[in-house]
Design a protein around this motif. Structure first.
Motif, PDB file in Angstrom:
ATOM      1  N   ARG A 182     -82.553 -20.093  71.739  1.00 47.03           N
ATOM      2  CA  ARG A 182     -83.425 -19.736  70.610  1.00 47.03           C
ATOM      3  C   ARG A 182     -84.587 -18.884  71.078  1.00 47.03           C
ATOM      4  NH1 ARG A 182     -80.499 -20.433  66.048  1.00 47.03           N
ATOM      5  NH2 ARG A 182     -79.544 -22.524  65.996  1.00 47.03           N
ATOM      6  N   ARG A 183     -85.194 -19.264  72.194  1.00 47.79           N
ATOM      7  CA  ARG A 183     -86.335 -18.488  72.700  1.00 47.79           C
ATOM      8  C   ARG A 183     -85.888 -17.111  73.171  1.00 47.79           C
ATOM      9  NH1 ARG A 183     -87.759 -23.896  74.750  1.00 47.79           N
ATOM     10  NH2 ARG A 183     -89.646 -24.563  73.630  1.00 47.79           N
ATOM     11  N   LEU A 184     -84.741 -17.053  73.847  1.00 47.45           N
ATOM     12  CA  LEU A 184     -84.271 -15.768  74.349  1.00 47.45           C
ATOM     13  C   LEU A 184     -83.777 -14.866  73.223  1.00 47.45           C
ATOM     14  CD1 LEU A 184     -82.438 -16.791  77.650  1.00 47.45           C
ATOM     15  CD2 LEU A 184     -84.737 -15.841  77.355  1.00 47.45           C
ATOM     16  N   ASP A 185     -83.295 -15.442  72.128  1.00 44.89           N
ATOM     17  CA  ASP A 185     -82.920 -14.626  70.969  1.00 44.89           C
ATOM     18  C   ASP A 185     -84.126 -13.849  70.450  1.00 44.89           C
ATOM     19  OD1 ASP A 185     -80.255 -15.225  70.893  1.00 44.89           O
ATOM     20  OD2 ASP A 185     -80.441 -16.863  69.450  1.00 44.89           O
TER      21      ASP A 185
ATOM     22  N   ALA B  22     -97.089 -23.268  67.098  1.00 48.94           N
ATOM     23  CA  ALA B  22     -98.363 -22.545  67.059  1.00 48.94           C
ATOM     24  C   ALA B  22     -98.567 -21.731  68.324  1.00 48.94           C
ATOM     25  CB  ALA B  22     -99.511 -23.540  66.877  1.00 48.94           C
ATOM     26  N   ARG B  23     -98.012 -22.185  69.406  1.00 49.55           N
ATOM     27  CA  ARG B  23     -98.108 -21.479  70.698  1.00 49.55           C
ATOM     28  C   ARG B  23     -97.565 -20.060  70.591  1.00 49.55           C
ATOM     29  NH1 ARG B  23     -97.920 -21.869  76.248  1.00 49.55           N
ATOM     30  NH2 ARG B  23     -96.151 -20.931  77.319  1.00 49.55           N
ATOM     31  N   TYR B  24     -96.503 -19.876  69.812  1.00 51.90           N
ATOM     32  CA  TYR B  24     -95.905 -18.557  69.650  1.00 51.90           C
ATOM     33  C   TYR B  24     -96.532 -17.786  68.490  1.00 51.90           C
ATOM     34  CZ  TYR B  24     -92.385 -20.714  72.653  1.00 51.90           C
ATOM     35  OH  TYR B  24     -91.750 -21.359  73.692  1.00 51.90           O
ATOM     36  N   GLU B  25     -96.834 -18.470  67.409  1.00 50.57           N
ATOM     37  CA  GLU B  25     -97.439 -17.820  66.250  1.00 50.57           C
ATOM     38  C   GLU B  25     -98.750 -17.132  66.623  1.00 50.57           C
ATOM     39  OE1 GLU B  25     -96.461 -17.476  63.155  1.00 50.57           O
ATOM     40  OE2 GLU B  25     -94.736 -18.823  62.971  1.00 50.57           O
ATOM     41  N   ARG B  26     -99.412 -17.667  67.616  1.00 55.66           N
ATOM     42  CA  ARG B  26    -100.710 -17.124  68.020  1.00 55.66           C
ATOM     43  C   ARG B  26    -100.593 -15.698  68.541  1.00 55.66           C
ATOM     44  NH1 ARG B  26    -101.783 -20.702  71.884  1.00 55.66           N
ATOM     45  NH2 ARG B  26    -102.316 -22.263  70.302  1.00 55.66           N
ATOM     46  N   TYR B  27     -99.399 -15.307  68.990  1.00 57.58           N
ATOM     47  CA  TYR B  27     -99.252 -13.989  69.628  1.00 57.58           C
ATOM     48  C   TYR B  27     -98.344 -13.047  68.839  1.00 57.58           C
ATOM     49  CZ  TYR B  27    -101.346 -16.375  73.599  1.00 57.58           C
ATOM     50  OH  TYR B  27    -102.195 -17.085  74.414  1.00 57.58           O
TER      51      TYR B  27
ATOM     52  N   LEU C 251     -92.197 -16.330  75.777  1.00 59.67           N
ATOM     53  CA  LEU C 251     -90.872 -16.848  75.426  1.00 59.67           C
ATOM     54  C   LEU C 251     -89.952 -16.870  76.644  1.00 59.67           C
ATOM     55  CD1 LEU C 251     -90.438 -14.991  72.025  1.00 59.67           C
ATOM     56  CD2 LEU C 251     -90.440 -17.485  72.308  1.00 59.67           C
ATOM     57  N   ARG C 252     -89.989 -15.801  77.412  1.00 56.37           N
ATOM     58  CA  ARG C 252     -89.138 -15.757  78.615  1.00 56.37           C
ATOM     59  C   ARG C 252     -89.580 -16.803  79.630  1.00 56.37           C
ATOM     60  NH1 ARG C 252     -85.911 -12.203  81.795  1.00 56.37           N
ATOM     61  NH2 ARG C 252     -86.125 -12.842  83.972  1.00 56.37           N
ATOM     62  N   HIS C 253     -90.881 -16.940  79.808  1.00 62.11           N
ATOM     63  CA  HIS C 253     -91.397 -17.931  80.757  1.00 62.11           C
ATOM     64  C   HIS C 253     -90.967 -19.339  80.369  1.00 62.11           C
ATOM     65  CE1 HIS C 253     -94.524 -20.787  82.169  1.00 62.11           C
ATOM     66  NE2 HIS C 253     -94.435 -20.100  83.283  1.00 62.11           N
ATOM     67  N   ASP C 254     -91.072 -19.665  79.079  1.00 56.77           N
ATOM     68  CA  ASP C 254     -90.673 -20.994  78.616  1.00 56.77           C
ATOM     69  C   ASP C 254     -89.170 -21.202  78.770  1.00 56.77           C
ATOM     70  OD1 ASP C 254     -93.302 -21.403  78.031  1.00 56.77           O
ATOM     71  OD2 ASP C 254     -93.074 -21.382  75.858  1.00 56.77           O
ATOM     72  N   ALA C 255     -88.396 -20.148  78.517  1.00 63.58           N
ATOM     73  CA  ALA C 255     -86.945 -20.257  78.680  1.00 63.58           C
ATOM     74  C   ALA C 255     -86.584 -20.489  80.151  1.00 63.58           C
ATOM     75  CB  ALA C 255     -86.259 -19.003  78.155  1.00 63.58           C
ATOM     76  N   GLU C 256     -87.258 -19.784  81.054  1.00 66.49           N
ATOM     77  CA  GLU C 256     -87.015 -19.990  82.481  1.00 66.49           C
ATOM     78  C   GLU C 256     -87.336 -21.423  82.893  1.00 66.49           C
ATOM     79  OE1 GLU C 256     -89.074 -17.212  84.902  1.00 66.49           O
ATOM     80  OE2 GLU C 256     -87.718 -15.557  84.458  1.00 66.49           O
TER      81      GLU C 256
END
Length: 275
Positions: free
Chosen positions: A187-190, A217-222, A233-238
């Motif tokens: 989902r994050r990598l998509d 909210a962590r993603y909505e902020r950016y 997103l990539r960092h969290d996926a890794e």
């Protein structure tokens, strides 16, 4: 005459306390060391590898110290117990390694005497836990490459997931949440792939809100800084790939081969259509 008899009895008792045969030493010491090894492996089961590159010397020290201390207690007790029972005591005493695993769960306050008596063992076990965690981290990081593209990282996650599912039992898969981790990675990598492909901001926002794993909210902020959002997103996926690999390491699947991506010229599309 009575005093002479008492002296004889005291001398005989003292002799029985200190008298230890070489045969008893030869049996008790190896048995205690073998028992300490078994209890240490039992304690570390599901935690890590006690004889890994970073912690093997600590494991050896713990085994030797525990085995020797247990042997000494058993041999000194030989005058009070039979030789057989003292040898059994030497084999059972290292069980403190196993019991120390539940030490942190105890609700009652430990006495100062108990703390002082077990401080050396608790300290060494804590250092061994740190060494095992470091070995696990290095093992996992060797199987993830920062130079991989989003698509290559997704391919690696799916390949690792396939191999890990084959090796873990259903109970272990539920405990480690391997399917949920893969879903979170994809989902994050998509969304990261959408950003790389230059999708409109509105489409990126819809993709973020379309999944529980990215509706944060962590993603909505950016959302106004898509480059920064892509990196997060990539960092969290890794990190989720590393956690997926950690589940294989803890389960003993340390022969898991490192993923080698196909030629980059052949990676031209994501693994599945963008949402």
């Amino acid at each position: 005459m009575g005093e002479a008899d008492s002296v004889v009895h005291v001398t005989a008792a003292a002799d029985s306390v200190v008298h230890v045969t070489p045969a008893q030493i030869a049996l008790t010491v190896p048995l205690a060391i073998a028992s300490a090894t078994g209890f240490l492996l039992l304690r570390c089961q599901g935690r890590g590898r006690p004889f890994g590159p970073g912690g093997w010397w600590l494991a050896v020290i713990i085994i030797l110290l525990t085995g020797l201390v247990s042997s000494a207690v058993a041999l000194v007790s030989g005058g009070l117990l039979s030789n057989y029972l003292s040898t059994v005591l030497g084999a059972v005493a290292p069980g403190g390694l196993w019991l120390s695993q539940v030490r942190s769960r105890e609700d009652e306050r430990r006495s100062l005497a108990k703390e002082a008596a077990t401080f050396w063992l608790v300290s060494l076990l804590a250092r061994l836990d740190q060494a095992m965690a470091e070995d696990q981290r290095r093992w996992c990081e060797r199987r993830v490459d920062d130079s991989w593209s989003v698509y290559e990282l997704s391919l690696a996650a799916n390949r690792y997931h396939e191999r890990i599912v084959e090796r873990l039992s259903p109970e272990e898969r539920r405990k480690e949440r391997v399917h949920a981790r893969l879903d979170a990675i994809e989902r994050r990598l998509d969304v990261a792939a959408l950003i790389e492909d230059g999708a409109p901001r509105s489409k990126v926002i819809n993709a973020l809100r379309g999944s529980r794993q990215t509706r944060l909210a962590r993603y909505e902020r950016y959302v106004n800084d898509l480059t920064r959002l892509h990196g997060i997103l990539r960092h969290d996926a890794e990190n989720d790939v590393l956690r997926l690999l950690a589940s294989a390491y803890r389960a003993g699947y340390r022969s898991l081969p490192r993923f080698v991506p196909p030629a980059r010229s052949r990676i031209t599309a994501p693994l599945r259509p963008h949402p």
